[in-house]
Design a protein around this motif. Structure first.
Motif, mmCIF file in Angstrom:
data_model
loop_
_atom_site.group_PDB
_atom_site.id
_atom_site.type_symbol
_atom_site.label_atom_id
_atom_site.label_comp_id
_atom_site.label_asym_id
_atom_site.label_seq_id
_atom_site.Cartn_x
_atom_site.Cartn_y
_atom_site.Cartn_z
ATOM 1 N N GLN A 16 -7.902 12.399 -4.839
ATOM 2 C CA GLN A 16 -7.365 11.478 -3.840
ATOM 3 C C GLN A 16 -5.907 11.821 -3.517
ATOM 4 O O GLN A 16 -5.143 12.250 -4.395
ATOM 5 N N SER B 58 -0.645 -4.592 8.670
ATOM 6 C CA SER B 58 -1.851 -4.868 9.438
ATOM 7 C C SER B 58 -1.480 -5.555 10.741
ATOM 8 O O SER B 58 -0.662 -6.489 10.756
ATOM 9 N N TYR C 125 5.032 2.958 5.078
ATOM 10 C CA TYR C 125 3.654 2.513 5.237
ATOM 11 C C TYR C 125 2.714 3.676 4.936
ATOM 12 O O TYR C 125 3.053 4.838 5.143
ATOM 13 N N ALA D 152 -2.585 10.654 -0.389
ATOM 14 C CA ALA D 152 -2.168 9.767 0.695
ATOM 15 C C ALA D 152 -0.818 10.236 1.214
ATOM 16 O O ALA D 152 -0.032 10.860 0.478
ATOM 17 N N GLU E 100 -0.709 5.974 5.487
ATOM 18 C CA GLU E 100 -1.190 6.572 6.740
ATOM 19 C C GLU E 100 -2.280 5.769 7.421
ATOM 20 O O GLU E 100 -2.457 5.834 8.642
ATOM 21 N N ASP E 101 -3.044 4.963 6.691
ATOM 22 C CA ASP E 101 -4.118 4.190 7.301
ATOM 23 C C ASP E 101 -3.674 2.774 7.677
ATOM 24 O O ASP E 101 -4.506 1.933 8.030
ATOM 25 N N GLU E 102 -2.385 2.490 7.626
ATOM 26 C CA GLU E 102 -1.877 1.166 7.954
ATOM 27 C C GLU E 102 -1.250 1.156 9.343
ATOM 28 O O GLU E 102 -0.868 2.197 9.893
ATOM 29 N N ASP E 103 -1.115 -0.059 9.883
ATOM 30 C CA ASP E 103 -0.333 -0.228 11.100
ATOM 31 C C ASP E 103 1.152 -0.218 10.747
ATOM 32 O O ASP E 103 1.551 -0.571 9.623
ATOM 33 N N SER F 108 0.821 -1.212 0.000
ATOM 34 C CA SER F 108 0.000 0.000 0.000
ATOM 35 C C SER F 108 0.852 1.258 0.000
ATOM 36 O O SER F 108 0.459 2.285 -0.564
#
Length: 511
Positions: free
Chosen positions: A425, A494, A457, A427, A459-462, A379
């Motif tokens: 969009q 994740s 990574y 990110a 921004e919305d990932e662990d 991602s």
């Protein structure tokens, strides 16, 4: 004594000086030695261009010199004292007994020829020569033996030299590795690199490298690639083609034609851990240096340069890579396809402290991927679902070598803003890390390393937390063995992921 030996001795004392010099000097000056031997190997001792037949041809000898008559007599009567190839005699230069023996031997050979041809030779001269022969008998014998040895070494070098302008460099990697928490088997992999390094001016370098390998990355995890991870089925392919050359004293130009890296010319501020995708430092690609140097690497070519300022305290770096620069079709080419452009300011605060600020602009079509060489989650490399994007990346790097170069610390941080070109969009992508290197740990040439950080990574990932430890043991100048362990939390971004645990033993052969 062979004809070549005679020619060497007749030629000039400088040849004897080379022959009688220390073994270290003889080994380090092989190219000079070969050139001089060639110039003295023609029949008669030296070429007709350099042969001195009259003392007046010696540019640094004048009739006012106190030894002028002695030199004139030796040259005119016997033709056995010659100068250096540049027609100088260098009469004030120190003379060893071996050099004197070489000159004496040249005169003896000339007198032998005169006697054999029934030409007049003064009896007084013959008596003096007999005394000199007795005095220098040991030196003449040693001289003959040493020059014979030199002749043999030169013949070997001429027969076995690869090229007068090109050197061959090589690296072969064997990697035994296992990932323990996913459905991966133990693997035994390899990568081979052979580089032909040519120089045409002594200051430039043309690199032509051939690569082959079968080192695949592990299944089901995005991160944790090795520096030697490269799989082309062990087919031999061009792996890198680039030319380095200087402009003046402060500018170094990098001109790649295939598969360039920012690491090829930009200071990465990661002492001891970065081996520039080689296999002699960190185990992982992430552990080498900041991932900002792995953004937008190309299959095609480009250009780069370093400009050194303030006595190398400041280095300005800039470059441009076109991913498919060789493809003339629409959406490709040098300027109309994927590209990345980098600028960096490196500040060498002291001999031990280095700081750098880096900016990279990128353009990536249809999810082609921001990061290369196996760093970051999928991602992070394709954050907007295969959209065509532009990226702006900023990185800060720093290093500090301390305790008399027994410990080196490096740290980096990376932020990337990605924006879609056809919709609103966007990110953000982050990465940061800390590295500790322990050069010569336990033995000269060894290297210990500890690396901790977060691979790139979205921004919305662990956070994919990467922890690595290794110890390179240098068996000899050409072979090293590096066992190590890589532990990654959330390896695909994740928290539901199992942790990845990778053990590896890497053996590297260099030549």
């Amino acid at each position: 004594m062979s004809k070549l030996l005679r020619n060497i001795l007749i030629g000039a004392p400088v040849i004897a000086g080379i022959a009688m010099g220390s073994s270290v000097q003889a080994q380090t000056d092989n190219s000079q030695m070969l050139n001089q031997l060639r110039s003295y190997s023609s029949e008669g001792g030296v070429s007709s261009v350099n042969q001195v037949t009259n003392v007046n041809q010696l540019r640094d000898v004048s009739p006012a010199d106190w030894a002028y008559e002695a030199l004139r007599s030796l040259v005119d009567r016997y033709g056995c004292i010659v100068g250096y190839p540049d027609q100088t005699y260098r009469g004030n230069q120190a003379l060893s007994r071996y050099e004197f023996a070489a000159g004496l031997n040249a005169c003896l050979n000339q007198i032998e020829r005169l006697i054999a041809s029934s030409e007049a030779v003064i009896r007084e001269d013959i008596e003096k020569i007999n005394r000199l022969l007795q005095e220098f008998e040991a030196e003449l014998a040693t001289l003959g033996g040493r020059v014979d040895s030199l002749e043999g070494r030169v013949a070997f070098l001429e027969d076995h030299q690869f090229s007068t302008t090109t050197k061959l460099q090589g690296e072969v990697v064997f990697g035994l590795a296992q990932e323990f928490n996913y459905d991966n088997q133990a693997v035994f992999q390899d990568r081979v690199r052979l580089a032909f390094v040519s120089s045409f001016t002594g200051k430039d370098s043309l690199y032509t490298r051939l690569d082959a390998g079968n080192a695949r990355t592990f299944n089901d995890i995005d991160t944790g690639a090795f520096t030697y991870s490269f799989d082309n089925g062990n087919n031999v392919e061009i792996g890198w083609l680039a030319y380095y050359f200087p402009i003046g004293d402060n500018i170094d130009v990098y001109l790649p034609a295939a598969f360039p890296l920012w690491q090829d010319f930009v200071p990465t501020v990661s002492p001891y851990l970065d081996s520039f995708t080689g296999a002699t430092a960190s185990l992982s690609s992430f552990g080498e240096s900041s991932p900002i140097y792995k953004i937008g690497l190309a299959a095609g070519g480009g250009v780069g340069a370093n400009v050194s300022l303030l006595d190398d305290k400041v280095v300005l770096s800039g470059g441009y890579f076109g991913d498919q620069s060789f493809d003339p079709s629409q959406g490709n080419g040098l300027f109309n396809g994927d590209f990345s452009a980098l600028g960096q300011l490196t500040f060498n605060a002291t001999d031990d402290i280095q700081l750098a600020a880096t900016y990279v602009r990128g353009y990536f079509q249809n999810g082609s991927g921001i990061f290369d060489l196996g760093v970051g989650t999928s991602s992070a490399s394709n954050p907007l679902n295969d959209a065509t994007i532009t990226t702006d990346s900023v990185g800060l790097q720093g290093s500090w070598t301390l305790m008399d170069s027994k410990v080196a610390v490096n740290a980096f941080g990376l932020w990337t803003q990605a924006n879609a070109t056809s919709n609103p969009q966007d990110a953000e992508i982050w990465s940061y890390g800390l590295g500790l290197a322990f050069p010569d740990l336990g033995k000269e040439g060894n290297l210990g390393g500890l690396i901790a950080g977060v691979e790139p990574y979205a921004e919305d990932e662990d956070n994919p937390i990467h922890v690595e430890g290794f110890y390179k043991y240098q068996l000899n100048d050409n072979i090293s063995v590096t066992p190590g362990l890589i532990y990654i939390i959330a390896p695909s971004g994740s928290s539901d992921d199992d942790d990845a645990v990778i053990g590896v033993v890497r053996t590297t052969f260099t030549f």
